[in-house]
Design a protein around this motif. Sequence first.
Motif, short mmCIF file in Angstrom:
data_model
loop_
_atom_site.label_atom_id
_atom_site.label_comp_id
_atom_site.label_asym_id
_atom_site.label_seq_id
_atom_site.Cartn_x
_atom_site.Cartn_y
_atom_site.Cartn_z
N ILE A 1 17.42 -1.05 -4.77
CA ILE A 1 16.11 -0.69 -5.35
C ILE A 1 16.10 0.81 -5.66
O ILE A 1 16.43 1.63 -4.81
CB ILE A 1 14.98 -1.04 -4.36
N LYS A 2 15.73 1.15 -6.88
CA LYS A 2 15.66 2.56 -7.27
C LYS A 2 14.51 2.80 -8.23
O LYS A 2 13.94 1.86 -8.79
CB LYS A 2 16.98 3.04 -7.85
N ASP A 3 14.17 4.05 -8.41
CA ASP A 3 13.08 4.48 -9.29
C ASP A 3 11.75 3.81 -8.93
O ASP A 3 10.99 3.41 -9.82
CB ASP A 3 13.42 4.20 -10.77
N LEU A 4 11.46 3.70 -7.65
CA LEU A 4 10.21 3.09 -7.20
C LEU A 4 9.06 4.05 -7.45
O LEU A 4 9.05 5.17 -6.95
CB LEU A 4 10.31 2.75 -5.71
N LYS A 5 8.11 3.62 -8.27
CA LYS A 5 6.98 4.48 -8.65
C LYS A 5 5.68 3.69 -8.59
O LYS A 5 5.63 2.52 -8.98
CB LYS A 5 7.17 5.02 -10.05
N ARG A 6 4.63 4.37 -8.14
CA ARG A 6 3.31 3.75 -8.09
C ARG A 6 2.61 3.93 -9.44
O ARG A 6 2.63 5.00 -10.02
CB ARG A 6 2.47 4.37 -6.98
N SER B 1 -0.32 -0.78 -8.23
CA SER B 1 0.90 -1.59 -8.12
C SER B 1 2.12 -0.66 -8.12
O SER B 1 2.00 0.54 -8.35
CB SER B 1 0.98 -2.58 -9.29
N TRP B 2 3.27 -1.25 -7.85
CA TRP B 2 4.52 -0.49 -7.79
C TRP B 2 5.51 -1.06 -8.79
O TRP B 2 5.52 -2.26 -9.06
CB TRP B 2 5.12 -0.56 -6.39
N GLN B 3 6.35 -0.20 -9.35
CA GLN B 3 7.37 -0.63 -10.30
C GLN B 3 8.69 -0.02 -9.86
O GLN B 3 8.74 1.12 -9.39
CB GLN B 3 7.03 -0.15 -11.71
N ALA B 4 9.78 -0.79 -10.03
CA ALA B 4 11.10 -0.31 -9.65
C ALA B 4 12.17 -1.03 -10.46
O ALA B 4 11.88 -2.00 -11.17
CB ALA B 4 11.34 -0.53 -8.16
N VAL C 1 5.43 -4.87 -8.00
CA VAL C 1 4.77 -5.36 -6.79
C VAL C 1 3.29 -5.08 -6.97
O VAL C 1 2.88 -3.92 -7.08
CB VAL C 1 5.28 -4.67 -5.51
N ASP C 2 2.46 -6.14 -7.03
CA ASP C 2 1.02 -5.92 -7.22
C ASP C 2 0.37 -5.53 -5.90
O ASP C 2 1.01 -5.48 -4.86
CB ASP C 2 0.34 -7.12 -7.88
N GLN D 1 0.80 -1.21 0.00
CA GLN D 1 0.00 0.00 0.00
C GLN D 1 0.84 1.27 0.00
O GLN D 1 0.36 2.32 -0.39
CB GLN D 1 -0.93 -0.01 1.20
N THR D 2 2.07 1.20 0.46
CA THR D 2 2.94 2.37 0.51
C THR D 2 4.26 2.04 -0.16
O THR D 2 4.60 0.88 -0.39
CB THR D 2 3.22 2.79 1.97
N ALA D 3 5.04 3.09 -0.44
CA ALA D 3 6.36 2.89 -1.03
C ALA D 3 7.24 2.07 -0.09
O ALA D 3 7.99 1.19 -0.53
CB ALA D 3 7.00 4.24 -1.34
#
Length: 98
Positions: free
Chosen positions: A61-66, A71-74, A87-88, A44-46
């Motif tokens: 881990i870098k460039d973590l974006k919702r 979902s999240w992408q990094a 990350v779903d 639910q959060t970064a």
Amino acid sequence: MKLVSSLAAGLVLSATMAVAQMPPTTGTSTTPAAPPAGMPGTAQTATSARTQIEASGYTNIKDLKRRDDGSWQATATKNDTEVAVSVDTSGSVTQMSR
């Protein structure tokens, strides 16, 4: 007749005790609908997304974006290789093709 009355009273008492031990059926639940942020099975959060990625064996881990879907992408490193990860909303980490 006294024996029958005594047995009947005993049965009523036993049934009352059994009902008293059953949980209430009010429909309320103490189980949360979703795990709190940061717990396994959630993203639910970064911070919780980063935790899930790290728990899956990724580092740097870098460039973590919702994303719009929640979902999240990094970009992360695993086995000395930089890869894209996702990350779903249930907290599952998937390595994506770059």
